[in-house]
Scaffold this motif. Structure first.
Motif, PDB file in Angstrom:
ATOM      1  N   CYS A  34       4.748   7.054   1.519  1.00 55.33           N
ATOM      2  CA  CYS A  34       4.882   5.974   2.495  1.00 55.33           C
ATOM      3  C   CYS A  34       4.506   4.640   1.828  1.00 55.33           C
ATOM      4  O   CYS A  34       3.653   4.594   0.950  1.00 55.33           O
ATOM      5  CB  CYS A  34       3.950   6.214   3.689  1.00 55.33           C
ATOM      6  N   GLU A  35       5.142   3.578   2.305  1.00 55.41           N
ATOM      7  CA  GLU A  35       4.865   2.236   1.780  1.00 55.41           C
ATOM      8  C   GLU A  35       4.764   1.239   2.932  1.00 55.41           C
ATOM      9  O   GLU A  35       5.545   1.273   3.878  1.00 55.41           O
ATOM     10  CB  GLU A  35       5.967   1.776   0.826  1.00 55.41           C
ATOM     11  N   LYS A  36       3.775   0.355   2.872  1.00 59.45           N
ATOM     12  CA  LYS A  36       3.660  -0.727   3.856  1.00 59.45           C
ATOM     13  C   LYS A  36       3.191  -1.996   3.152  1.00 59.45           C
ATOM     14  O   LYS A  36       2.570  -1.934   2.068  1.00 59.45           O
ATOM     15  CB  LYS A  36       2.693  -0.365   4.972  1.00 59.45           C
ATOM     16  N   VAL A  37       3.501  -3.112   3.763  1.00 58.66           N
ATOM     17  CA  VAL A  37       3.065  -4.401   3.209  1.00 58.66           C
ATOM     18  C   VAL A  37       1.547  -4.473   3.234  1.00 58.66           C
ATOM     19  O   VAL A  37       0.915  -4.137   4.240  1.00 58.66           O
ATOM     20  CB  VAL A  37       3.679  -5.568   4.002  1.00 58.66           C
ATOM     21  N   ALA A  38       0.967  -4.917   2.141  1.00 59.11           N
ATOM     22  CA  ALA A  38      -0.504  -4.908   2.028  1.00 59.11           C
ATOM     23  C   ALA A  38      -1.142  -5.935   2.940  1.00 59.11           C
ATOM     24  O   ALA A  38      -2.236  -5.704   3.477  1.00 59.11           O
ATOM     25  CB  ALA A  38      -0.909  -5.163   0.574  1.00 59.11           C
ATOM     26  N   TYR A  39      -0.507  -7.103   3.132  1.00 61.29           N
ATOM     27  CA  TYR A  39      -1.141  -8.160   3.906  1.00 61.29           C
ATOM     28  C   TYR A  39      -0.170  -8.654   4.981  1.00 61.29           C
ATOM     29  O   TYR A  39       0.523  -9.647   4.797  1.00 61.29           O
ATOM     30  CB  TYR A  39      -1.527  -9.324   2.994  1.00 61.29           C
ATOM     31  N   PRO A  40      -0.105  -7.969   6.110  1.00 61.57           N
ATOM     32  CA  PRO A  40       0.837  -8.352   7.176  1.00 61.57           C
ATOM     33  C   PRO A  40       0.423  -9.673   7.819  1.00 61.57           C
ATOM     34  O   PRO A  40      -0.710 -10.087   7.720  1.00 61.57           O
ATOM     35  CB  PRO A  40       0.721  -7.196   8.180  1.00 61.57           C
ATOM     36  N   PHE A  55       0.857  -1.182   0.000  1.00 62.15           N
ATOM     37  CA  PHE A  55       0.000   0.000   0.000  1.00 62.15           C
ATOM     38  C   PHE A  55       0.894   1.234   0.000  1.00 62.15           C
ATOM     39  O   PHE A  55       1.963   1.235   0.628  1.00 62.15           O
ATOM     40  CB  PHE A  55      -0.894   0.022   1.249  1.00 62.15           C
ATOM     41  N   TYR A  56       0.449   2.278  -0.682  1.00 59.95           N
ATOM     42  CA  TYR A  56       1.222   3.520  -0.781  1.00 59.95           C
ATOM     43  C   TYR A  56       0.333   4.694  -0.391  1.00 59.95           C
ATOM     44  O   TYR A  56      -0.834   4.755  -0.785  1.00 59.95           O
ATOM     45  CB  TYR A  56       1.746   3.722  -2.207  1.00 59.95           C
ATOM     46  N   LEU A  57       0.934   5.618   0.371  1.00 59.79           N
ATOM     47  CA  LEU A  57       0.224   6.823   0.765  1.00 59.79           C
ATOM     48  C   LEU A  57       1.049   8.032   0.334  1.00 59.79           C
ATOM     49  O   LEU A  57       2.191   8.202   0.755  1.00 59.79           O
ATOM     50  CB  LEU A  57       0.005   6.859   2.278  1.00 59.79           C
ATOM     51  N   PHE A  58       0.458   8.855  -0.518  1.00 56.24           N
ATOM     52  CA  PHE A  58       1.113  10.073  -1.000  1.00 56.24           C
ATOM     53  C   PHE A  58       0.646  11.217  -0.109  1.00 56.24           C
ATOM     54  O   PHE A  58      -0.531  11.580  -0.116  1.00 56.24           O
ATOM     55  CB  PHE A  58       0.753  10.326  -2.463  1.00 56.24           C
ATOM     56  N   SER A  59       1.587  11.774   0.667  1.00 60.58           N
ATOM     57  CA  SER A  59       1.217  12.795   1.645  1.00 60.58           C
ATOM     58  C   SER A  59       0.792  14.090   0.953  1.00 60.58           C
ATOM     59  O   SER A  59       1.092  14.337  -0.222  1.00 60.58           O
ATOM     60  CB  SER A  59       2.384  13.071   2.593  1.00 60.58           C
ATOM     61  N   LYS A 100       9.669  10.688   7.095  1.00 57.78           N
ATOM     62  CA  LYS A 100       9.968   9.315   7.494  1.00 57.78           C
ATOM     63  C   LYS A 100       9.240   8.976   8.791  1.00 57.78           C
ATOM     64  O   LYS A 100       8.638   7.892   8.906  1.00 57.78           O
ATOM     65  CB  LYS A 100      11.472   9.145   7.675  1.00 57.78           C
ATOM     66  N   GLN A 101       9.266   9.854   9.766  1.00 59.76           N
ATOM     67  CA  GLN A 101       8.600   9.608  11.043  1.00 59.76           C
ATOM     68  C   GLN A 101       7.086   9.529  10.879  1.00 59.76           C
ATOM     69  O   GLN A 101       6.428   8.727  11.563  1.00 59.76           O
ATOM     70  CB  GLN A 101       8.982  10.693  12.048  1.00 59.76           C
ATOM     71  N   ASP A 102       6.522  10.336   9.998  1.00 58.07           N
ATOM     72  CA  ASP A 102       5.086  10.238   9.727  1.00 58.07           C
ATOM     73  C   ASP A 102       4.729   8.856   9.181  1.00 58.07           C
ATOM     74  O   ASP A 102       3.707   8.264   9.554  1.00 58.07           O
ATOM     75  CB  ASP A 102       4.664  11.320   8.733  1.00 58.07           C
ATOM     76  N   CYS A 103       5.568   8.358   8.293  1.00 59.64           N
ATOM     77  CA  CYS A 103       5.320   7.021   7.727  1.00 59.64           C
ATOM     78  C   CYS A 103       5.411   5.954   8.811  1.00 59.64           C
ATOM     79  O   CYS A 103       4.569   5.050   8.893  1.00 59.64           O
ATOM     80  CB  CYS A 103       6.324   6.727   6.615  1.00 59.64           C
ATOM     81  N   VAL A 104       6.439   6.060   9.659  1.00 62.10           N
ATOM     82  CA  VAL A 104       6.609   5.080  10.736  1.00 62.10           C
ATOM     83  C   VAL A 104       5.404   5.098  11.656  1.00 62.10           C
ATOM     84  O   VAL A 104       4.926   4.057  12.122  1.00 62.10           O
ATOM     85  CB  VAL A 104       7.909   5.369  11.520  1.00 62.10           C
ATOM     86  N   SER A 149       2.470   5.544  10.859  1.00 57.97           N
ATOM     87  CA  SER A 149       1.348   4.881  10.171  1.00 57.97           C
ATOM     88  C   SER A 149       1.619   3.396   9.941  1.00 57.97           C
ATOM     89  O   SER A 149       0.895   2.735   9.195  1.00 57.97           O
ATOM     90  CB  SER A 149       1.085   5.565   8.824  1.00 57.97           C
ATOM     91  N   GLY A 150       2.670   2.880  10.576  1.00 59.55           N
ATOM     92  CA  GLY A 150       3.018   1.473  10.387  1.00 59.55           C
ATOM     93  C   GLY A 150       3.696   1.223   9.058  1.00 59.55           C
ATOM     94  O   GLY A 150       3.663   0.092   8.560  1.00 59.55           O
ATOM     95  N   ALA A 151       4.320   2.257   8.481  1.00 63.11           N
ATOM     96  CA  ALA A 151       4.956   2.143   7.175  1.00 63.11           C
ATOM     97  C   ALA A 151       6.353   2.754   7.249  1.00 63.11           C
ATOM     98  O   ALA A 151       6.929   2.914   8.320  1.00 63.11           O
ATOM     99  CB  ALA A 151       4.099   2.848   6.117  1.00 63.11           C
TER     100      ALA A 151
END
Length: 234
Positions: A228-234, A118-122, A132-136, A138-140
């Motif tokens: 931001c990027e996070k794994v779609a299916y943790p 998943f990607y989130l464009f701020s 970077k801290q904002d992404c962290v 959000s679990g990303a």
């Protein structure tokens, strides 16, 4: 009277000495023995047949019991297999439901799905570290681009965005936020140039060109949007 006794005595003697009567008695006795012997043989034959039938019946019962045990064992094994498969299917259904809920939640929050991430464009410009801290939070983390397909997906969005790449630890040694070294390069022509010796963070910029090569090194303190990027299916 004397004549009568004489006649009876004569008749008695005649009977006692009549050979036909003796032959009849012997014949009757032999026939009786033969009939008794035949009956005995028939009885023995019947007993033997009955014994054979019992053996056959017992053999059939043993065979049926063995067959029943095999069928029961196969049925129990198949039942266990079906129960296991049912549990697996239930688990897969639960996982699928959780994934759907996870995706629905992130779609509502503005995340975009591609591949296995998943990607989130701020929408708020911040420094590289702040992004970077904002992404962290959000679990990303800032995006790590490790394939041409992912680079082209990121290039589908215009603007200047921080990506998770820097050489802040060692000048010229570019690493991603997870510590892996840079292996796939999509720098713009002439980049990175570390202009002024302070360009230690990477951005994805498509202001001047929409080519595949879209990375640029800039000072980490500049204000830019982040990806931001996070794994779609943790």
């Amino acid at each position: 009277m004397e004549n009568i006794y004489a006649n009876i005595s004569a008749e008695t003697v005649k009977v006692l000495h009549d050979p036909n009567i003796e032959t009849q008695d012997v014949t009757s006795s032999g026939m009786a023995r033969r009939e008794q012997f035949a009956k005995s043989n028939h009885l023995k034959a019947a007993v033997v047949c009955l014994g054979l039938l019992c053996v056959l019946l017992l053999t059939g019962i043993i065979g049926l019991c063995a067959h029943y045990n095999r069928v029961a064992s196969d049925f129990e094994e198949e039942q266990t297999k079906l129960l296991t498969e049912t549990d697996q299917l239930k688990g897969e259904i639960v996982n699928l439901q959780n994934k759907l809920l996870f995706m629905e939640h992130h779609f509502k929050m503005g995340w975009r799905h591609f591949g296995s991430s998943f990607y989130l464009f701020s929408t708020v410009e911040k420094t590289w570290e702040q992004s970077k801290q904002d992404c962290v939070g959000s679990g990303a983390d800032l995006v790590i681009i490790d394939s041409r397909e992912e680079q082209n997906f990121i290039n589908g969005f215009n603007g200047m965005f921080w990506i998770g790449l820097s050489d802040r630890e060692t000048e010229g040694s570019w690493k991603w936020v997870d510590g892996t070294p840079l292996t796939i390069l999509y720098w713009k022509s002439g980049e990175p140039n570390s202009y002024g010796g302070e360009e230690d963070c990477a951005e994805r910029s498509l202001i001047y060109s929409k080519t595949e090569q879209s990375w640029n090194d800039v000072p980490c303190g500049q204000l830019k949007l982040g990806i931001c990027e996070k794994v779609a299916y943790p």
